[in-house]
Structure formats: C-alpha cells, structure tokens
Design a protein around this motif. Structure first.
Motif, mmCIF file in Angstrom:
data_model
loop_
_atom_site.group_PDB
_atom_site.id
_atom_site.type_symbol
_atom_site.label_atom_id
_atom_site.label_comp_id
_atom_site.label_asym_id
_atom_site.label_seq_id
_atom_site.Cartn_x
_atom_site.Cartn_y
_atom_site.Cartn_z
ATOM 1 N N GLN A 103 -31.083 -3.491 38.301
ATOM 2 C CA GLN A 103 -30.879 -3.527 39.742
ATOM 3 C C GLN A 103 -29.437 -3.925 40.046
ATOM 4 N N HIS A 104 -29.022 -3.652 41.285
ATOM 5 C CA HIS A 104 -27.650 -3.923 41.703
ATOM 6 C C HIS A 104 -27.653 -4.879 42.897
ATOM 7 N N ARG A 105 -26.616 -5.714 42.950
ATOM 8 C CA ARG A 105 -26.500 -6.669 44.054
ATOM 9 C C ARG A 105 -25.042 -6.751 44.493
ATOM 10 N N ALA A 106 -24.851 -6.948 45.790
ATOM 11 C CA ALA A 106 -23.520 -7.197 46.345
ATOM 12 C C ALA A 106 -23.599 -8.377 47.300
ATOM 13 N N ASN A 107 -22.549 -9.186 47.317
ATOM 14 C CA ASN A 107 -22.464 -10.331 48.210
ATOM 15 C C ASN A 107 -21.155 -10.287 48.977
ATOM 16 N N ILE A 108 -21.238 -10.548 50.267
ATOM 17 C CA ILE A 108 -20.062 -10.732 51.105
ATOM 18 C C ILE A 108 -20.214 -12.090 51.781
ATOM 19 N N LEU A 109 -19.321 -13.035 51.446
ATOM 20 C CA LEU A 109 -19.497 -14.422 51.861
ATOM 21 C C LEU A 109 -18.239 -14.953 52.537
ATOM 22 N N LEU A 110 -18.433 -15.752 53.573
ATOM 23 C CA LEU A 110 -17.354 -16.475 54.256
ATOM 24 C C LEU A 110 -17.637 -17.969 54.128
ATOM 25 N N THR A 111 -16.662 -18.727 53.622
ATOM 26 C CA THR A 111 -16.848 -20.164 53.426
ATOM 27 C C THR A 111 -15.775 -20.928 54.172
ATOM 28 N N GLY A 112 -16.221 -21.780 55.101
ATOM 29 C CA GLY A 112 -15.320 -22.703 55.775
ATOM 30 C C GLY A 112 -15.393 -24.052 55.081
ATOM 31 N N GLN A 113 -14.237 -24.661 54.823
ATOM 32 C CA GLN A 113 -14.236 -25.904 54.052
ATOM 33 C C GLN A 113 -13.185 -26.867 54.593
ATOM 34 N N ILE A 114 -13.490 -28.166 54.404
ATOM 35 C CA ILE A 114 -12.570 -29.204 54.871
ATOM 36 C C ILE A 114 -12.664 -30.389 53.916
ATOM 37 N N LYS A 115 -11.543 -31.048 53.693
ATOM 38 C CA LYS A 115 -11.486 -32.214 52.815
ATOM 39 C C LYS A 115 -11.251 -33.462 53.668
ATOM 40 N N LEU A 116 -12.147 -34.459 53.515
ATOM 41 C CA LEU A 116 -12.057 -35.717 54.248
ATOM 42 C C LEU A 116 -12.086 -36.861 53.243
ATOM 43 N N LEU A 152 -24.978 -25.176 53.036
ATOM 44 C CA LEU A 152 -24.193 -26.359 53.358
ATOM 45 C C LEU A 152 -23.997 -27.147 52.070
ATOM 46 N N GLN A 153 -22.733 -27.527 51.771
ATOM 47 C CA GLN A 153 -22.435 -28.220 50.518
ATOM 48 C C GLN A 153 -21.536 -29.415 50.764
ATOM 49 N N ALA A 154 -21.815 -30.493 50.036
ATOM 50 C CA ALA A 154 -20.979 -31.691 50.091
ATOM 51 C C ALA A 154 -20.683 -32.135 48.666
ATOM 52 N N VAL A 155 -19.399 -32.387 48.385
ATOM 53 C CA VAL A 155 -18.967 -32.858 47.068
ATOM 54 C C VAL A 155 -18.180 -34.152 47.268
ATOM 55 N N TYR A 156 -18.615 -35.223 46.567
ATOM 56 C CA TYR A 156 -17.931 -36.510 46.668
ATOM 57 C C TYR A 156 -17.266 -36.817 45.337
ATOM 58 N N ALA A 157 -15.932 -36.926 45.339
ATOM 59 C CA ALA A 157 -15.181 -37.241 44.130
ATOM 60 C C ALA A 157 -15.158 -38.758 43.938
ATOM 61 N N ILE A 158 -15.758 -39.224 42.849
ATOM 62 C CA ILE A 158 -15.801 -40.660 42.565
ATOM 63 C C ILE A 158 -14.391 -41.141 42.201
ATOM 64 N N PRO A 159 -13.868 -42.129 42.917
ATOM 65 C CA PRO A 159 -12.479 -42.567 42.689
ATOM 66 C C PRO A 159 -12.223 -42.994 41.246
ATOM 67 N N GLU A 160 -11.044 -42.617 40.746
ATOM 68 C CA GLU A 160 -10.559 -43.011 39.428
ATOM 69 C C GLU A 160 -11.458 -42.548 38.282
ATOM 70 N N THR A 161 -12.214 -41.478 38.521
ATOM 71 C CA THR A 161 -13.036 -40.874 37.465
ATOM 72 C C THR A 161 -12.927 -39.356 37.584
ATOM 73 N N PRO A 162 -13.277 -38.627 36.517
ATOM 74 C CA PRO A 162 -13.296 -37.162 36.602
ATOM 75 C C PRO A 162 -14.629 -36.619 37.119
ATOM 76 N N LEU A 163 -15.471 -37.508 37.664
ATOM 77 C CA LEU A 163 -16.819 -37.122 38.077
ATOM 78 C C LEU A 163 -16.918 -36.943 39.588
ATOM 79 N N SER A 164 -17.780 -36.021 39.986
ATOM 80 C CA SER A 164 -18.087 -35.797 41.400
ATOM 81 C C SER A 164 -19.588 -35.652 41.569
ATOM 82 N N ILE A 165 -20.078 -36.100 42.724
ATOM 83 C CA ILE A 165 -21.483 -35.912 43.082
ATOM 84 C C ILE A 165 -21.582 -34.675 43.964
ATOM 85 N N VAL A 166 -22.516 -33.786 43.620
ATOM 86 C CA VAL A 166 -22.648 -32.506 44.318
ATOM 87 C C VAL A 166 -24.013 -32.430 45.003
ATOM 88 N N GLY A 167 -24.023 -32.033 46.266
ATOM 89 C CA GLY A 167 -25.260 -31.799 47.005
ATOM 90 C C GLY A 167 -25.169 -30.496 47.783
#
Length: 263
Positions: A103-116, A152-167
């Motif tokens: 089967q075949h699939r196509a996606n057309i996506l628009l993503t708005g993003q902001i860093k706080l 809807l996605q939220a990513v929190y970068a844990i300070p002073e580590t290479p880890l992030s929490i993703v939801g």
C-alpha cells in the motif's frame, strides 16, 4: 377505483420495503502489545530544506514495514512544512498478491512550534492519504482514504543533562469514509430509524517517554504509546445485498524505540 389505487399503493410500499437491504450491526474488541522500531536519517540542505529517510518496523501482530522519504521546509523558526511518501509492506498478508501486501501513503503536515525556556511546544495539523493498489467496491471502500491528523507535543529539556521528557497526544479523524450507500439503505422503521453515519475519530494516541541526545547529530528516543483504534467496516452480500456494519475496537500498548541521525 379508489380501493384499487389504495391496494396498488400498498403493494408498492410492501415491495419497496422487501427490496430494501437489511442492515446488521456487529462489534469486535481486541488488544495486545507491539514493538515499533524506527531509524531516521535527516540531511539539512540550502534554503531551509531538509531531506528525511525513515525505516519503521512493527512487530507481531502487525508484521509491517514502512519506508518513508520526505522533504521538510522551515520558512521561519516557528513553522515547518512537511511532505512525505511512505511505502507500506504487510508481512501478514502473504506475498502472492501485491494488492494485499503493498500500500501507499502520503502525508502533508504543518507544524507550529515555540520554545519557552526548557520547553519546546508544537502543534501539528495535516492530511494523511492512504491508497489501495487493487480495485475496490466504492460503496464500502475508497481507492484513497483521507485522514485528518492533529498532534500536540511538549518536550522538556532537563537542565544540565542530555535527557528530555517527551509527551504527545494525537487524534486521527476520517475525512471521506464511505457513508452514502449505507445512509440511503437505512430502514424507515425499527431500531435504526432516523440513524445516519458520518465521519468519525479513528485513532487516539497518547504517548510519553524520554529522549537522549547523544551528541549534536545523534539521538535516541524511548516512549510508550496507548493506541486506541476504531474502524467501521461495511460489507455487502453479493446475492441478498444485505449490509453488515462492523464496529471494530482495538487497543494497543506500544513500545517505540527511535534512533535519529542527521546533520
């Protein structure tokens, strides 16, 4: 004369009722775990363009592989435009009929993003097109299914580590599910009197996990996704023209492991 006309009208009404196809409704429920593995390569190019190649493998019971090539464009830092093509292979359909395993699939996506601060928030909207390779009965299936995707996605970068929490939370909604034939055949009396069928939410995908940024070019993400799926299937008996509507509910517990490499 009036009695004859009344009798004829009554016979026609009975004949129409008899000719109308019967509609039955059934339900099925299933659940189970799955493992999804992703490998993604992204190459940044001039003019804010990026080329992405991705391979996805799904374990039993899906037994599926997705190969995707996509082009992304970021006109401003707050917006990304994505267009991609995916070739889907179904390993549980045998390998004799390409119309079943391909089967075949196509996606057309628009993503708005902001860093706080440590947070990166994004809202993605788009349309997914799933195409079938064989001939279909257009009363009950489409040659191409259109689906609205909202995430809807939220990513929190844990300070002073290479880890992030993703939801994440994603909703998929049908845009062109076949309904006309069934709605025309709905009875004028009985339990389905006055009923009608329209578009519906086909998937709910809450997801949470961790991302490890190995270095500037490499990252590894491990998440858990609760996948709730609803599919309304329609079948028509070739002889009686009776219609069966199947409401299929599926819940999946998914472990997603994704490796990304790019520069």
């Amino acid at each position: 004369m009036k009695k004859s006309i009344s009798l004829l009208a009554g016979l026609l009404a009975v004949g129409s009722a008899c000719a109308q196809p019967a509609i039955q409704k059934t339900e099925s429920h299933s659940q189970g775990p799955e493992l999804h593995l992703f490998a993604t390569f992204t190459k940044s190019m001039k003019h804010n363009l990026a080329l992405t190649l991705e391979e996805e493998i799904r374990s039993a019971p899906s037994h599926r592989a997705h190969t995707t090539i996509a082009l992304g464009y970021t006109p401003i830092q707050y917006l990304n435009i994505y267009a991609g093509y995916t070739l889907k292979l179904y390993g549980n359909q045998g390998w004799t009929d390409p119309n079943k395993y391909l089967q075949h699939r196509a996606n057309i996506l628009l993503t708005g993003q902001i860093k706080l601060g440590q947070w990166n928030l994004s809202l993605r909207e788009g349309v997914m097109l799933d195409g079938r390779t064989g001939q279909v009965d257009k009363r009950i299936k489409n040659q191409v299914d259109f689906t609205l995707r909202s995430r809807l996605q939220a990513v929190y970068a844990i300070p002073e580590t290479p880890l992030s929490i993703v939801g994440k939370f994603e909703i998929l909604n049908t845009l062109n599910a076949p309904v006309d034939y069934v709605n025309e055949a709905l009875p004028l009396q009985g339990e389905l009197k006055g009923a009608s069928y329209g578009q519906y939410i086909s998937e709910l995908r809450p997801e949470a996990g961790m991302q490890w940024k190995i270095n500037k070019h490499n990252s590894l993400t491990l998440t858990y996704r609760y996948n709730y799926l609803y599919d309304r299937g329609i079948s028509i008996d070739d002889i009686t023209e009776n219609i069966t509507i199947t409401n299929k509910y599926t819940t999946k517990h998914l472990i997603l492991l994704a490796y990304k490499f790019g520069w």
